[in-house]
Design a protein around this motif. Sequence first.
Motif, PDB file in Angstrom:
ATOM      1  N   VAL A 238      39.531  33.622  45.181  1.00  0.00           N
ATOM      2  CA  VAL A 238      38.508  33.637  44.139  1.00  0.00           C
ATOM      3  C   VAL A 238      39.169  33.781  42.769  1.00  0.00           C
ATOM      4  N   VAL A 239      38.886  32.846  41.870  1.00  0.00           N
ATOM      5  CA  VAL A 239      39.437  32.887  40.517  1.00  0.00           C
ATOM      6  C   VAL A 239      38.297  32.854  39.495  1.00  0.00           C
TER       7      VAL A 239
ATOM      8  N   ASP B  26      37.059  43.709  32.563  1.00  0.00           N
ATOM      9  CA  ASP B  26      36.026  42.866  33.177  1.00  0.00           C
ATOM     10  C   ASP B  26      36.477  42.324  34.529  1.00  0.00           C
ATOM     11  N   GLY B  27      37.750  41.949  34.629  1.00  0.00           N
ATOM     12  CA  GLY B  27      38.288  41.439  35.897  1.00  0.00           C
ATOM     13  C   GLY B  27      38.223  42.506  36.974  1.00  0.00           C
ATOM     14  N   ALA B  28      38.595  43.733  36.604  1.00  0.00           N
ATOM     15  CA  ALA B  28      38.590  44.836  37.570  1.00  0.00           C
ATOM     16  C   ALA B  28      37.163  45.185  37.979  1.00  0.00           C
ATOM     17  N   THR B  29      36.254  45.199  36.996  1.00  0.00           N
ATOM     18  CA  THR B  29      34.839  45.480  37.279  1.00  0.00           C
ATOM     19  C   THR B  29      34.291  44.446  38.253  1.00  0.00           C
ATOM     20  N   THR B  30      34.606  43.180  37.993  1.00  0.00           N
ATOM     21  CA  THR B  30      34.125  42.086  38.832  1.00  0.00           C
ATOM     22  C   THR B  30      34.710  42.186  40.243  1.00  0.00           C
ATOM     23  N   ALA B  31      35.985  42.569  40.336  1.00  0.00           N
ATOM     24  CA  ALA B  31      36.636  42.700  41.647  1.00  0.00           C
ATOM     25  C   ALA B  31      35.957  43.798  42.467  1.00  0.00           C
ATOM     26  N   HIS B  32      35.645  44.933  41.824  1.00  0.00           N
ATOM     27  CA  HIS B  32      34.959  46.023  42.533  1.00  0.00           C
ATOM     28  C   HIS B  32      33.581  45.575  43.006  1.00  0.00           C
TER      29      HIS B  32
ATOM     30  N   LEU C 161      41.654  37.774  40.164  1.00  0.00           N
ATOM     31  CA  LEU C 161      40.976  37.875  38.878  1.00  0.00           C
ATOM     32  C   LEU C 161      41.919  38.481  37.854  1.00  0.00           C
ATOM     33  N   GLY C 162      41.595  38.330  36.590  1.00  0.00           N
ATOM     34  CA  GLY C 162      42.464  38.818  35.528  1.00  0.00           C
ATOM     35  C   GLY C 162      42.597  40.338  35.553  1.00  0.00           C
TER      36      GLY C 162
ATOM     37  N   ALA D 109      38.435  40.238  55.563  1.00  0.00           N
ATOM     38  CA  ALA D 109      39.408  41.007  54.792  1.00  0.00           C
ATOM     39  C   ALA D 109      39.276  40.621  53.321  1.00  0.00           C
ATOM     40  N   ILE D 110      39.268  41.618  52.452  1.00  0.00           N
ATOM     41  CA  ILE D 110      39.192  41.348  51.014  1.00  0.00           C
ATOM     42  C   ILE D 110      40.441  41.937  50.372  1.00  0.00           C
ATOM     43  N   THR D 111      41.259  41.080  49.764  1.00  0.00           N
ATOM     44  CA  THR D 111      42.508  41.530  49.167  1.00  0.00           C
ATOM     45  C   THR D 111      42.519  41.190  47.680  1.00  0.00           C
ATOM     46  N   ARG D 112      43.406  41.857  46.948  1.00  0.00           N
ATOM     47  CA  ARG D 112      43.548  41.562  45.515  1.00  0.00           C
ATOM     48  C   ARG D 112      44.996  41.220  45.223  1.00  0.00           C
ATOM     49  N   VAL D 113      45.216  40.331  44.265  1.00  0.00           N
ATOM     50  CA  VAL D 113      46.591  39.993  43.900  1.00  0.00           C
ATOM     51  C   VAL D 113      47.247  41.218  43.276  1.00  0.00           C
ATOM     52  N   GLY D 114      48.559  41.357  43.486  1.00  0.00           N
ATOM     53  CA  GLY D 114      49.293  42.494  42.951  1.00  0.00           C
ATOM     54  C   GLY D 114      49.464  42.414  41.443  1.00  0.00           C
ATOM     55  N   GLN D 115      49.731  43.551  40.862  1.00  0.00           N
ATOM     56  CA  GLN D 115      49.992  43.599  39.423  1.00  0.00           C
ATOM     57  C   GLN D 115      51.263  44.389  39.193  1.00  0.00           C
TER      58      GLN D 115
END
Length: 159
Positions: free
Chosen positions: A45-46, A109-115, A104-105, A127-133
Amino acid sequence: MLPLATALAEAAAAIRSCDECGNLDSRNPCGVCTDVHRDRHLVCVVEQVGDLWALERAHVHRGLYHVLGGTLSALAGQGPEDLNLRPLLARLEAGGVTEVILALGATVDGATTAHWLTDRLKPFGVAITRVGQGVPMGGALDVLDDGTLAAALRARRPA
Ligand SMILES: [Zn+2]
């Protein structure tokens, strides 16, 4: 100039948004969605089409995509109804997807949207994963901002 202008106008007229993922292409469904060599278990998801193209240029994702068309944003007045979410829910309902990668960025806003998305997608049991930072490739630590440094330290893994 005229042939170029005509070609551009024709290209612009032929481009449409993919009903399945939100990508822009002259075909609908788009070339990514119809590519039989892709791993259909993975959906990345982007926020924008440009993010999809960046990932494609890097050849790092061989699954499918979903373009949200933005993020939730209190400041910009963007709510869930402003995002392209329905096709993603339909795809998860149809089954076959095992992992949703949230790319997501690294913004508020990116973090809010991811949550929010994580909560929204949890009932599907995928499974729901997030890209590393963290530390960019070729990057020195002393030039990183505090937020990136903190995220890099939190995302540490066994050496
Ligand atoms: Zn598509």
